[in-house]
Design a protein around this motif. Sequence first.
Motif, short mmCIF file in Angstrom:
data_model
loop_
_atom_site.label_atom_id
_atom_site.label_comp_id
_atom_site.label_asym_id
_atom_site.label_seq_id
_atom_site.Cartn_x
_atom_site.Cartn_y
_atom_site.Cartn_z
N GLY A 6 0.82 -1.19 0.00
CA GLY A 6 0.00 0.00 0.00
C GLY A 6 0.85 1.25 0.00
O GLY A 6 1.74 1.40 0.84
N VAL A 7 0.59 2.15 -0.96
CA VAL A 7 1.41 3.35 -1.13
C VAL A 7 0.61 4.58 -0.75
O VAL A 7 -0.57 4.72 -1.12
CB VAL A 7 1.89 3.49 -2.59
CG1 VAL A 7 2.78 4.73 -2.75
CG2 VAL A 7 2.64 2.25 -3.03
N GLY A 8 1.24 5.49 -0.03
CA GLY A 8 0.70 6.82 0.21
C GLY A 8 1.59 7.84 -0.46
O GLY A 8 2.81 7.82 -0.26
N GLY A 37 -3.55 6.07 -0.20
CA GLY A 37 -3.72 7.32 0.51
C GLY A 37 -2.87 8.41 -0.09
O GLY A 37 -1.99 8.15 -0.93
N LEU A 38 -3.15 9.66 0.31
CA LEU A 38 -2.38 10.79 -0.21
C LEU A 38 -2.46 11.97 0.74
O LEU A 38 -3.32 12.03 1.62
CB LEU A 38 -2.90 11.18 -1.60
CG LEU A 38 -4.37 11.60 -1.73
CD1 LEU A 38 -4.57 13.08 -1.42
CD2 LEU A 38 -4.89 11.27 -3.11
N LYS A 51 -10.81 12.73 -3.84
CA LYS A 51 -11.98 12.46 -4.67
C LYS A 51 -11.57 11.94 -6.04
O LYS A 51 -12.17 11.00 -6.57
CB LYS A 51 -12.81 13.73 -4.79
CG LYS A 51 -14.09 13.54 -5.61
CD LYS A 51 -14.88 14.83 -5.68
CE LYS A 51 -16.16 14.65 -6.50
NZ LYS A 51 -16.94 15.91 -6.56
N ARG A 52 -10.53 12.54 -6.62
CA ARG A 52 -10.08 12.16 -7.96
C ARG A 52 -9.58 10.72 -7.98
O ARG A 52 -9.87 9.96 -8.92
CB ARG A 52 -8.98 13.13 -8.41
CG ARG A 52 -8.13 12.69 -9.59
CD ARG A 52 -8.90 12.71 -10.90
NE ARG A 52 -8.05 12.37 -12.02
CZ ARG A 52 -7.74 11.12 -12.38
NH1 ARG A 52 -8.23 10.09 -11.70
NH2 ARG A 52 -6.96 10.90 -13.43
N TYR A 53 -8.80 10.31 -6.98
CA TYR A 53 -8.15 9.00 -7.00
C TYR A 53 -8.87 7.97 -6.13
O TYR A 53 -8.44 6.82 -6.05
CB TYR A 53 -6.69 9.13 -6.57
CG TYR A 53 -5.91 10.05 -7.48
CD1 TYR A 53 -5.55 9.68 -8.77
CD2 TYR A 53 -5.58 11.35 -7.07
CE1 TYR A 53 -4.88 10.53 -9.62
CE2 TYR A 53 -4.89 12.22 -7.91
CZ TYR A 53 -4.55 11.81 -9.18
OH TYR A 53 -3.88 12.66 -10.02
N VAL A 54 -9.95 8.39 -5.47
CA VAL A 54 -10.80 7.50 -4.67
C VAL A 54 -10.00 6.77 -3.58
O VAL A 54 -10.05 5.53 -3.45
CB VAL A 54 -11.56 6.49 -5.56
CG1 VAL A 54 -12.76 5.89 -4.81
CG2 VAL A 54 -12.04 7.12 -6.85
N VAL A 55 -9.21 7.54 -2.84
CA VAL A 55 -8.46 7.03 -1.70
C VAL A 55 -8.57 8.06 -0.58
O VAL A 55 -8.90 9.22 -0.82
CB VAL A 55 -6.97 6.77 -2.04
CG1 VAL A 55 -6.81 5.66 -3.07
CG2 VAL A 55 -6.29 8.05 -2.50
N PRO A 56 -8.27 7.67 0.66
CA PRO A 56 -8.32 8.63 1.76
C PRO A 56 -7.27 9.74 1.58
O PRO A 56 -6.17 9.50 1.09
CB PRO A 56 -7.99 7.78 2.99
CG PRO A 56 -8.34 6.39 2.60
CD PRO A 56 -8.03 6.29 1.14
N GLY A 57 -7.66 10.95 1.97
CA GLY A 57 -6.72 12.06 2.02
C GLY A 57 -6.39 12.36 3.47
O GLY A 57 -7.29 12.36 4.33
N TYR A 58 -5.12 12.59 3.76
CA TYR A 58 -4.69 12.80 5.14
C TYR A 58 -4.23 14.23 5.36
O TYR A 58 -3.66 14.86 4.47
CB TYR A 58 -3.58 11.81 5.50
CG TYR A 58 -4.05 10.38 5.47
CD1 TYR A 58 -4.76 9.85 6.54
CD2 TYR A 58 -3.83 9.57 4.36
CE1 TYR A 58 -5.23 8.54 6.52
CE2 TYR A 58 -4.30 8.26 4.32
CZ TYR A 58 -5.00 7.75 5.40
OH TYR A 58 -5.46 6.46 5.37
N ALA A 59 -4.48 14.71 6.57
CA ALA A 59 -4.16 16.10 6.90
C ALA A 59 -2.66 16.31 7.07
O ALA A 59 -2.18 17.45 6.96
CB ALA A 59 -4.89 16.51 8.17
N SER A 60 -1.92 15.25 7.34
CA SER A 60 -0.48 15.38 7.53
C SER A 60 0.23 14.10 7.11
O SER A 60 -0.40 13.02 7.03
CB SER A 60 -0.16 15.67 9.00
OG SER A 60 -0.43 14.53 9.80
N VAL A 61 1.52 14.23 6.87
CA VAL A 61 2.32 13.06 6.53
C VAL A 61 2.41 12.12 7.72
O VAL A 61 2.36 10.90 7.58
CB VAL A 61 3.73 13.50 6.09
CG1 VAL A 61 4.59 12.28 5.77
CG2 VAL A 61 3.66 14.41 4.88
N ALA A 62 2.51 12.69 8.93
CA ALA A 62 2.58 11.87 10.14
C ALA A 62 1.34 11.00 10.29
O ALA A 62 1.42 9.82 10.65
CB ALA A 62 2.76 12.76 11.36
#
Length: 356
Positions: A6-8, A37-38, A51-62
Amino acid sequence: MSSTIGVGIVGLSATGNWGAVAHWPAIEAVPGVQLRGLAASSPESTAAAAKRYVVPGYASVAEMASREEIDLIAITVRVPEHRKLLEPVLESGKAILCEWPLARDLAEAEFLRDAGRPGPRFTGLQGHVSPTTRWVRDLIADGYVGEVLSSSMICSFPGGGATFTSASAYTADAANGATMMTIPFAHALDMQAVALGELTGITATIATLRTQAVNTDTGEAIAKTAPDQIAVTGRLPGGAVASMHFRGGAPRTTPFAWEIDGTRGSLRITGDVGLPMSAALAVEGAHGREALSPLELPAGYDRFPGLAGTPAHNVAHLYAEVAEALSGRESEAPGFDHAVELHRSLEAIAHRGTRG
């Protein structure tokens, strides 16, 4: 780690950037690798990309690094931002793939190599594992040219000249670590080392002939400290002489040409753009007094022919090598140790170089 990695991605945009045109298509193409994720530059950009890639978006890298389903974090943003964004990932011990250049300079690269918890760390030198680089290496090793006598490389880098956009203006400042020397020249130096060995006995002339440039978006003049002429010569293992000349802001002449001559034959590798790590490369060869003629890439070198001619082509081969490494198999994916040594070579060249 599960059978699927799994890649973020840090820096993946919905509107198109390097992460979007190179990393995302590469991940889509490589079996056993999946985008999960991204994180982007702002909450709005993160939401749009999620929304574009249909994966969770995270508020921070941590936050992204804390997720169990994320095995590998890819850093695809500008060089000056690498250290800040890498530090939480380094502390997590998660696997990392960081775009090249790894850092703004050698000292920062050494810090990133050594910081945090131990974990797999890879750098984005996609030309290192490209089908053409590997093929040329094997042609040389199999004696196609005989004993190598010389290697001559010339490149017309489309950037680094008299004009910049607002997005690329930061590359005019050498302190930001994203210049013709650290990007196309460094990639080419690494590709040459894979095929022919490390360059030694180096002499160099490095010049910044255009000390001012224009931001074409605003019309404003900007100071330029990044070099726009790099001429390097040295010796390869076995004594062959090598030369490399990179010219910034030269869109009208040869994009990329690399000629290797030996006692038995010659090779000529040409590209359609002055970015050898991403260019579509063609190979010609000849023996004796024959004229150069096209050579066809043998089966097995290119695992992703559907991406040929795109920025994602060699990046997909890099992800495949990273996946091999993370699965415990033999891999040629270059790590942070390799990145530090390439940074060291660049600093040595810059130190030896006379400046105009």
